[in-house]
Design an enzyme around this catalytic site. Structure first.
Site, PDB file in Angstrom:
ATOM      1  N   VAL A 130       0.849  -1.179   0.000  1.00 43.82           N
ATOM      2  CA  VAL A 130       0.000   0.000   0.000  1.00 43.82           C
ATOM      3  C   VAL A 130       0.886   1.230   0.000  1.00 43.82           C
ATOM      4  O   VAL A 130       2.037   1.192   0.397  1.00 43.82           O
ATOM      5  CB  VAL A 130      -0.951   0.034   1.220  1.00 43.82           C
ATOM      6  CG1 VAL A 130      -1.894  -1.133   1.191  1.00 43.82           C
ATOM      7  CG2 VAL A 130      -0.169   0.052   2.517  1.00 43.82           C
ATOM      8  N   HIS A 131       0.328   2.351  -0.410  1.00 41.88           N
ATOM      9  CA  HIS A 131       1.097   3.577  -0.492  1.00 41.88           C
ATOM     10  C   HIS A 131       0.253   4.736  -0.003  1.00 41.88           C
ATOM     11  O   HIS A 131      -0.900   4.891  -0.398  1.00 41.88           O
ATOM     12  CB  HIS A 131       1.549   3.843  -1.931  1.00 41.88           C
ATOM     13  CG  HIS A 131       2.381   2.744  -2.503  1.00 41.88           C
ATOM     14  ND1 HIS A 131       3.743   2.699  -2.346  1.00 41.88           N
ATOM     15  CD2 HIS A 131       2.038   1.632  -3.193  1.00 41.88           C
ATOM     16  CE1 HIS A 131       4.224   1.611  -2.942  1.00 41.88           C
ATOM     17  NE2 HIS A 131       3.203   0.950  -3.457  1.00 41.88           N
TER      18      HIS A 131
END
Length: 337
Positions: A240-241
């Site tokens: 995830v970012h």
């Protein structure tokens, strides 16, 4: 998962976004008997910590848990807040209402001693903050250790730090207090940055919590939205970012709440029993938790002799999906009990 008799728990915190997440979990998990909460300066000033703690307990629908004000500053260092992470009010500047509840009429050390010694079962002490209150307790009332089952503290790191390249904030904030904790003479689990940073709630779950009509679950979602995952962190096994689109588009780290998950579900945390000491010298390593992961002694010990170091159960691996599921189920189910 079935649980036996609730574990008597006392939390020492500096509420704080992720301390608030931990409090929500502790209040709502059927396996925890939250006996008291003590407050210390850290993420924000101690009066702000007391206010935030009372607000969270009120929002969560907690019973009348005693809350006490503790140390205003570390034993030696000047106080240093983390407003850049937690907002000016320590709670993500969410604009939460002032609490109607009031703190206990005793200080934190007095409340800690009273509740630990009064507990019919040995207490699990969970500090999620700088360890000033705990150090003062251990030095003033060492007899409390006879009724402490274990200390599970959020702090330290076997790898990289966050306050400095090698020091984690809670330990760095008051290194002398952390060093005193390690001499407590009771079993200690270190829930440090090595696992702290890995337990991330996916963005879809954060949005679902934020849409809840139940106040505690909605607060958990808002708090998680304020703690976007660092780029490259995994959420349930998927990369995830954090994005620039806004906090509600990012996954959120559980942070301190993971230490409470480890109390009720220790099998989700892989620990290794290792020697740990705190670097107290001035300079770039001050506040580092020096975790000796070597399989054999080195030249320093051969030439200079071994030093006595505390043996600590250091968290090095964590079952991320397991703790995310545990947290979500607990916080959401708690509003219906």
């Amino acid at each position: 998962m079935t649980y036996g008799p609730p574990i008597p728990v006392i939390i020492d915190c500096d509420t704080g976004v992720d301390d608030a997440l931990a409090l929500l979990f502790a209040v709502r998990h059927p396996g925890i008997d939250l006996r008291a909460v003590t407050c210390v300066a850290g993420n924000t000033d101690v009066d702000g910590v007391v206010r935030n703690t009372l607000t969270v307990l009120e929002t969560a629908g907690a019973p009348a848990v005693p809350v006490a004000r503790g140390a205003e500053r570390p034993l030696i260092e000047a106080p240093r807040s983390a407003a850049h992470v937690h907002g000016h009010d320590g709670m993500g500047d969410l604009g939460l209402p002032a609490p109607r509840r009031t703190p206990a009429d005793v200080d934190a050390v007095t409340l800690l001693r009273r509740e630990i010694l009064a507990s019919p079962r040995p207490v699990t002490l969970v500090p999620t903050a700088p360890l000033t209150n705990i150090a003062l307790l251990l030095r003033t009332h060492p007899e409390v250790t006879r009724n402490i089952e274990r200390i599970v503290f959020m702090g330290g790191a076997a790898g990289a730090g966050n306050a400095t390249p090698v020091a984690e904030f809670n330990v760095w904030h008051d290194p002398e207090a952390a060093a005193i904790l390690l001499t407590a003479g009771v079993p200690i689990t270190m829930y440090g940055l090595d696992v702290f940073n890995r337990v991330v709630v996916p963005a879809a779950e954060v949005r679902r919590l934020r849409a809840s009509t139940e106040p505690g679950a909605r607060l958990a979602g808002d708090l998680l939205a304020h703690r976007p995952a660092a780029p490259g962190t995994t959420a349930g096994g998927t990369a995830v970012h954090a994005t620039v689109d806004g906090p509600d588009e990012a996954a959120g780290g559980l942070g301190d709440a993971g230490a409470l998950c480890a109390v009720v579900d220790p099998e989700g945390l892989t620990t290794h029993r290792l020697p740990v000491e705190v670097s107290l010298a001035p300079g770039p390593t001050r506040g580092q938790t020096v975790v000796d992961r070597r399989s054999r002694i080195g030249e320093s010990e051969l030439h200079e002799g071994t030093r006595e170091q505390a043996m600590v159960d250091v968290g090095l691996e964590v079952d991320v999906p397991r703790y995310v599921k545990l947290y979500l189920e607990t916080v959401e189910a708690g509003g219906t009990r």
